[in-house]
Scaffold this active site. Structure first.
Site, short mmCIF file in Angstrom:
data_model
loop_
_atom_site.label_atom_id
_atom_site.label_comp_id
_atom_site.label_asym_id
_atom_site.label_seq_id
_atom_site.Cartn_x
_atom_site.Cartn_y
_atom_site.Cartn_z
CG HIS A 263 -1.93 0.69 0.82
ND1 HIS A 263 -3.11 0.51 0.59
CD2 HIS A 263 -1.62 2.14 1.46
CE1 HIS A 263 -3.38 1.95 0.77
NE2 HIS A 263 -3.13 2.81 1.33
CG HIS A 300 -4.98 6.30 7.62
ND1 HIS A 300 -5.72 5.74 6.99
CD2 HIS A 300 -5.17 7.86 7.32
CE1 HIS A 300 -6.31 6.77 6.65
NE2 HIS A 300 -6.48 7.64 6.27
FE LIG Z 1 -7.51 9.05 5.15
#
Ligand SMILES: [Fe+2]
Length: 385
Positions: A263, A300
Site C-alpha cells: 500500500h 490511520h
Molecule cells: Fe484517510
C-alpha cells in the site's frame, strides 16, 4: 504556475513605449503576488485598469460556523446542494478555517452580466459535472468533467456553462496554490517522477480584447465581503501579456497514479500544495502486487490534519454507502480507516476504478449550517459492527 506563457501583442522590452494604432499609449499593469517576490505577469490594456466610477453595496458573504469544534466524522451528501441560477449565489461553503474554504456549487446559468474577482484567495474549481469556458482578462480556458481549474487571486473572470447541469467543488485558498515542490527541479520544471508534467496543463488561449468604455459591474471579494464596483472600461481590454501568473487547468484524468508492491501512502496522490493544506487525486489504478498485500488502506490517525474526501466516480473500496458527490470528513484527533469487511474484501483485488479528490487541512475545519443540513448524521458510528 512555474511556466512562462504569453498571448497577444507585447512590446519587445518591458516598461517601454508601446503605442496603439491611434498613437496613444497602452497601459501596462504588473499583476503579481507575494509583494514583488512571487510569480507575476505584465499585461497591456487599452484603458487605464484603475478607472473606478462608483463603489456600491457591500454584502457579507463570510461563512458562519454552526460547529466550530468538530470531533465527529461526517458524511455530507454534496449533490443535495440545490442548484441556483447565479454563479456566485450557487457557491455554498460547507467547511472552512482561516486558510481554506471548501464549498459546493450547482450553478445553472453562466456568469455573463458582471465580472468577478476574488481578492482574498486563489480558487481551485473541480468540475464534477458540466462543460464550458472560463473567460479571463488573460484569455480563455475550455473545461470539462474532471478538470481542476486554478485561478490565482485577483484574476478577473466570467464563466460560461454549456448546459444548466453543473456540479463544482470550490476551494478558496488564502495561500498560493502550487504543484508540489518535490515534483519540480531547481528551475521549476516537473521532474520525471512527477505524476504529471507541463504538457498536461491547459493554458489560457484565445485572448479577446474589448476596447469598450461604459459601466461595467465588478464584484470583488475581499475580507469575506462582496464589494460591488462600477468600472469605466471593459475589464477584458488586454491586447497582450506575458509572465508566470495566470489561470490554468489540469484534468484529474491525466494524473498518472504511482503504485507499489504494498500500500502506497496518500502523498503519492498529491496534486497541489499550499502552506496550509494539500490536494490529492485518487484515480483508477492497479492495486498493490505483493502476493500478501492488503490493498485497502490501514487505519490511520489524523493527529494534525482534517481530511476531506470528495467522491467523484467509480467504486470506493474502503467505504460503504458512498455515492457521487459525497464528502467524508475525518477530523484531526481520532483515527479512521476501512469500514468493517472492506479490509478483508480488498485482498486479491487487482485494480480500483475509484475517482476522488482529497483535501487535507493542517488546521481544524469548522462546519456551516449547510454542512449540517446535508450531513447523514450517523457516519461517525459507521465503523461499529
Ligand atoms: Fe484517510
Amino acid at each position: 504556475m512555474p511556466l512562462y506563457h504569453k498571448l497577444g501583442k507585447i512590446p519587445p522590452k518591458r516598461h517601454t513605449i508601446f503605442k496603439k494604432d491611434d498613437g496613444t499609449l497602452h497601459y501596462e499593469q504588473l499583476f503579481g503576488t507575494i509583494g514583488f517576490d512571487g510569480m507575476s505577469s505584465l499585461m497591456y490594456h487599452m484603458h487605464r485598469p484603475t478607472m473606478v466610477k462608483e463603489v456600491g453595496e457591500t454584502i457579507d458573504v463570510s461563512p458562519k460556523a454552526a460547529v466550530a469544534h468538530n470531533i465527529k466524522s461526517r458524511l455530507l451528501k454534496g449533490f443535495d446542494i440545490k442548484p441556483e441560477d447565479d454563479y456566485l449565489d450557487s457557491r455554498k461553503t460547507v467547511l472552512f478555517n482561516s486558510d481554506v474554504h471548501v464549498g459546493l456549487a450547482a450553478p445553472r446559468k453562466s456568469l455573463t452580466d458582471y465580472f468577478y474577482k476574488n481578492a482574498d484567495a486563489d480558487e481551485l474549481l473541480f468540475i464534477h459535472k458540466g462543460t464550458g469556458t472560463l473567460k479571463t482578462m488573460l484569455g480563455e480556458i475550455p473545461f470539462e468533467y474532471g478538470d481542476y481549474i486554478v485561478i490565482p487571486r485577483g484574476m478577473i473572470y466570467q464563466i460560461e456553462f454549456d448546459t444548466e447541469d453543473n456540479r463544482l467543488l470550490v476551494t478558496e485558498s488564502y495561500h498560493p496554490i502550487y504543484t508540489p515542490k518535490r515534483y519540480r527541479n531547481w528551475f521549476g520544471q516537473h521532474l520525471e517522477h512527477s505524476p504529471f508534467c507541463e504538457r498536461d496543463f491547459k493554458l489560457p488561449q484565445n485572448l479577446q480584447t474589448y476596447d469598450e468604455t461604459g459601466d461595467f459591474l465588478m464584484k470583488v471579494k475581499k475580507q469575506g465581503q462582496l464589494h460591488h464596483l462600477t468600472y469605466a472600461s471593459h475589464p477584458f481590454d488586454v491586447v497582450g501579456w506575458d509572465g508566470y501568473n495566470f489561470p490554468y487547468a489540469f484534468s484529474i484524468h491525466n494524473f498518472e497514479p504511482i503504485t507499489g508492491r504494498v500500500h502506497q501512502p496518500p502523498p503519492v496522490h498529491q496534486t497541489f500544495e499550499t502552506s496550509a493544506f494539500v490536494v490529492c487525486s485518487f484515480v483508477p489504478r492497479m492495486y498493490d502486487y505483493h502476493p500478501e498485500s492488503i490493498p485497502a488502506p490501514y487505519n490511520h490517525s489524523n493527529i494534525d490534519s482534517d481530511e476531506v474526501l470528495y467522491y467523484v466516480d467509480g467504486d470506493f473500496m474502503s467505504r460503504k454507502s458512498i455515492d457521487k458527490g459525497y464528502i467524508s470528513v475525518h477530523p484531526a484527533g481520532i483515527p479512521h480507516g476501512p469500514h468493517p469487511g472492506t479490509y478483508e474484501a480488498s485482498i486479491g483485488k487487482s485494480k480500483t476504478e475509484e475517482l476522488a479528490v482529497m483535501i487535507d487541512t493542517f488546521k481544524p475545519l469548522q462546519l456551516t449550517q449547510l454542512a449540517l443540513d446535508i450531513d447523514n448524521g450517523t457516519y461517525y458510528q459507521s465503523w461499529m459492527k
